[in-house]
Each structure stands twice: as structure tokens, then as C-alpha cells.
Design a protein around this motif. Structure first.
Motif, mmCIF file in Angstrom:
data_model
loop_
_atom_site.group_PDB
_atom_site.id
_atom_site.type_symbol
_atom_site.label_atom_id
_atom_site.label_comp_id
_atom_site.label_asym_id
_atom_site.label_seq_id
_atom_site.Cartn_x
_atom_site.Cartn_y
_atom_site.Cartn_z
ATOM 1 N N MET A 1 -3.825 -12.193 22.947
ATOM 2 C CA MET A 1 -4.357 -13.358 22.906
ATOM 3 C C MET A 1 -5.562 -13.602 21.779
ATOM 4 S SD MET A 1 -6.718 -16.471 24.717
ATOM 5 C CE MET A 1 -4.592 -16.696 26.210
ATOM 6 N N ILE A 2 -5.252 -15.150 21.048
ATOM 7 C CA ILE A 2 -6.381 -14.928 20.244
ATOM 8 C C ILE A 2 -8.040 -15.193 20.903
ATOM 9 C CG2 ILE A 2 -7.101 -16.976 18.170
ATOM 10 C CD1 ILE A 2 -4.557 -17.302 18.011
ATOM 11 N N LYS A 3 -9.057 -14.764 19.903
ATOM 12 C CA LYS A 3 -10.257 -14.780 20.392
ATOM 13 C C LYS A 3 -10.837 -16.138 19.524
ATOM 14 C CE LYS A 3 -10.878 -11.371 23.899
ATOM 15 N NZ LYS A 3 -11.110 -9.779 24.274
ATOM 16 N N ILE A 4 -11.851 -16.905 19.706
ATOM 17 C CA ILE A 4 -12.548 -16.976 18.457
ATOM 18 C C ILE A 4 -14.171 -16.982 19.096
ATOM 19 C CG2 ILE A 4 -12.653 -19.608 18.924
ATOM 20 C CD1 ILE A 4 -13.751 -20.404 15.821
ATOM 21 N N TYR A 5 -14.611 -16.247 18.347
ATOM 22 C CA TYR A 5 -16.527 -16.375 19.103
ATOM 23 C C TYR A 5 -17.030 -17.900 17.576
ATOM 24 C CZ TYR A 5 -16.497 -11.875 20.342
ATOM 25 O OH TYR A 5 -16.154 -10.881 20.851
ATOM 26 N N GLN B 1 -14.610 -26.432 12.454
ATOM 27 C CA GLN B 1 -13.529 -26.540 11.399
ATOM 28 C C GLN B 1 -12.508 -25.335 11.794
ATOM 29 O OE1 GLN B 1 -14.310 -26.349 7.431
ATOM 30 N NE2 GLN B 1 -16.667 -28.393 7.729
ATOM 31 N N GLY B 2 -13.164 -24.417 12.646
ATOM 32 C CA GLY B 2 -12.187 -23.301 12.748
ATOM 33 C C GLY B 2 -11.773 -23.412 13.758
ATOM 34 N N LEU B 3 -12.238 -23.931 14.849
ATOM 35 C CA LEU B 3 -12.104 -24.353 15.942
ATOM 36 C C LEU B 3 -10.275 -24.817 15.933
ATOM 37 C CD1 LEU B 3 -12.135 -24.280 20.084
ATOM 38 C CD2 LEU B 3 -13.450 -25.977 18.749
ATOM 39 N N GLU B 4 -11.206 -26.386 15.228
ATOM 40 C CA GLU B 4 -9.961 -27.293 14.795
ATOM 41 C C GLU B 4 -8.275 -26.273 14.067
ATOM 42 O OE1 GLU B 4 -9.334 -31.096 12.517
ATOM 43 O OE2 GLU B 4 -11.084 -30.688 12.282
ATOM 44 N N ILE B 5 -8.865 -25.848 13.415
ATOM 45 C CA ILE B 5 -7.410 -24.540 12.826
ATOM 46 C C ILE B 5 -6.740 -24.217 14.290
ATOM 47 C CG2 ILE B 5 -6.861 -23.167 11.615
ATOM 48 C CD1 ILE B 5 -8.492 -23.365 9.249
ATOM 49 N N LEU B 6 -7.622 -23.936 15.037
ATOM 50 C CA LEU B 6 -6.939 -22.748 16.366
ATOM 51 C C LEU B 6 -5.993 -24.030 17.353
ATOM 52 C CD1 LEU B 6 -8.821 -19.942 17.303
ATOM 53 C CD2 LEU B 6 -6.883 -20.517 15.803
ATOM 54 N N GLU B 7 -6.584 -24.748 16.689
ATOM 55 C CA GLU B 7 -6.737 -26.339 17.771
ATOM 56 C C GLU B 7 -4.791 -26.581 17.375
ATOM 57 O OE1 GLU B 7 -10.428 -27.858 20.421
ATOM 58 O OE2 GLU B 7 -9.711 -28.607 18.137
ATOM 59 N N GLU C 1 -8.692 -18.040 22.860
ATOM 60 C CA GLU C 1 -10.039 -17.967 24.238
ATOM 61 C C GLU C 1 -10.954 -18.255 23.251
ATOM 62 O OE1 GLU C 1 -13.118 -15.014 26.403
ATOM 63 O OE2 GLU C 1 -10.558 -14.474 25.264
ATOM 64 N N ILE C 2 -12.245 -19.156 23.942
ATOM 65 C CA ILE C 2 -13.370 -19.282 22.562
ATOM 66 C C ILE C 2 -14.295 -18.488 23.552
ATOM 67 C CG2 ILE C 2 -14.597 -21.049 22.550
ATOM 68 C CD1 ILE C 2 -12.195 -23.226 22.778
ATOM 69 N N ILE C 3 -14.972 -17.891 22.882
ATOM 70 C CA ILE C 3 -16.255 -17.492 23.272
ATOM 71 C C ILE C 3 -17.364 -17.855 22.572
ATOM 72 C CG2 ILE C 3 -18.047 -15.193 23.265
ATOM 73 C CD1 ILE C 3 -14.424 -13.898 23.559
ATOM 74 N N TYR D 1 -20.773 -17.396 21.911
ATOM 75 C CA TYR D 1 -21.513 -16.496 21.678
ATOM 76 C C TYR D 1 -22.962 -16.052 21.592
ATOM 77 C CZ TYR D 1 -22.270 -16.960 17.263
ATOM 78 O OH TYR D 1 -22.869 -17.937 15.962
ATOM 79 N N LEU D 2 -23.473 -17.898 21.797
ATOM 80 C CA LEU D 2 -24.438 -17.802 22.270
ATOM 81 C C LEU D 2 -25.124 -17.581 23.622
ATOM 82 C CD1 LEU D 2 -25.601 -20.302 19.537
ATOM 83 C CD2 LEU D 2 -26.664 -18.053 19.204
ATOM 84 N N ASP D 3 -23.877 -18.050 24.497
ATOM 85 C CA ASP D 3 -24.595 -18.250 25.638
ATOM 86 C C ASP D 3 -23.669 -17.155 26.081
ATOM 87 O OD1 ASP D 3 -25.155 -21.197 25.471
ATOM 88 O OD2 ASP D 3 -22.808 -21.709 25.767
ATOM 89 N N THR D 4 -22.424 -16.448 26.041
ATOM 90 C CA THR D 4 -22.660 -15.425 26.538
ATOM 91 C C THR D 4 -22.162 -14.068 24.824
ATOM 92 O OG1 THR D 4 -20.649 -16.371 28.313
ATOM 93 C CG2 THR D 4 -20.274 -13.800 28.013
#
Length: 113
Positions: free
Chosen positions: A1-5, A15-21, A28-30, A32-35
Motif C-alpha cells: 500500500m502507498i504511504k504518505i508522511y 499538494q502531494g496528498l491531493e495527487i494521491l487522492e 495510508e496517511i501518516i 508524522y508530527l503526531d505519529t
């Protein structure tokens, strides 16, 4: 599965998240400031990116300038600094299997999805 930090406060990361959407692929969204990734997770990411730990550091962050900039650090010390201060981690990072990219520019993400 694809992951994005991902850091929601960062425009490039959004913008990166929008590309994935828009890709229609599952991911999966990580937040990383929280986890915060641990040292072994960061080592794995760095290996997939095929870069040195220093290349993953956001060198314009105040904590880097104030605490680390003028020091000679080992790779392990740099990774420990990113674990202690996750805002030092460059973003977004997208991982797809055995491939990874830093989404700067965000269009770089298209190469691995």
C-alpha cells in the motif's frame, strides 16, 4: 500500500496528498508530527529514498539552526535529531512498495504511483 508522511500545515504536503487522492489508488496517511517514526523506520525510509540522513533534514527549521547546524553529527545522531524533532523531517515523503520519493516538487510523486 502507498504511504504518505504528511504534515497538513505544509502546502507541498497538501499538494502531494491531493495527487494521491486524485490517483484513485488506496493509500495510508501518516501524520508524522503526531505519529513520530522511530529510528528504524527513518532508517528504512532513508534507505528507500537512497539518500543520506542529512538530505532528509529541513535545514531552515529554527531547531536545526539553533541546536545542530554547526555540529559534526553522525548519521545516527542526525536520525535521532529527527526523531526528537520530527518537524525536521522533509515532507511529504511517499512510499510505494520498494520505491520512495520526497514530494518536492509534488509532481515527483507521480513517478512512483
Amino acid at each position: 500500500m502507498i504511504k504518505i508522511y504528511h504534515n497538513p500545515r505544509c502546502s507541498k504536503s497538501r499538494q502531494g496528498l491531493e495527487i494521491l487522492e486524485n490517483s484513485g489508488k488506496e493509500f495510508e496517511i501518516i501524520k508524522y508530527l503526531d505519529t513520530v517514526p522511530n529510528e528504524s523506520e527513518l532508517n528504512a525510509v532513508i534507505k528507500l529514498l537512497n539518500i543520506s540522513p542529512l538530505e532528509l533534514v529541513r535545514k531552515n527549521e529554527a531547531v536545526w539552526k539553533d541546536s545542530y547546524k554547526d555540529k559534526t553529527l553522525t548519521d545516527s545522531e542526525i536520525i535521532a535529531a529527527m526523531v526528537a524533532h520530527p518537524k525536521l523531517i522533509e515532507r511529504p515523503i511517499v512510499i510505494n512498495g520498494k520505491k520512495a520519493v520526497i514530494g518536492r516538487p509534488p509532481s515527483a510523486i507521480l513517478k512512483i504511483i
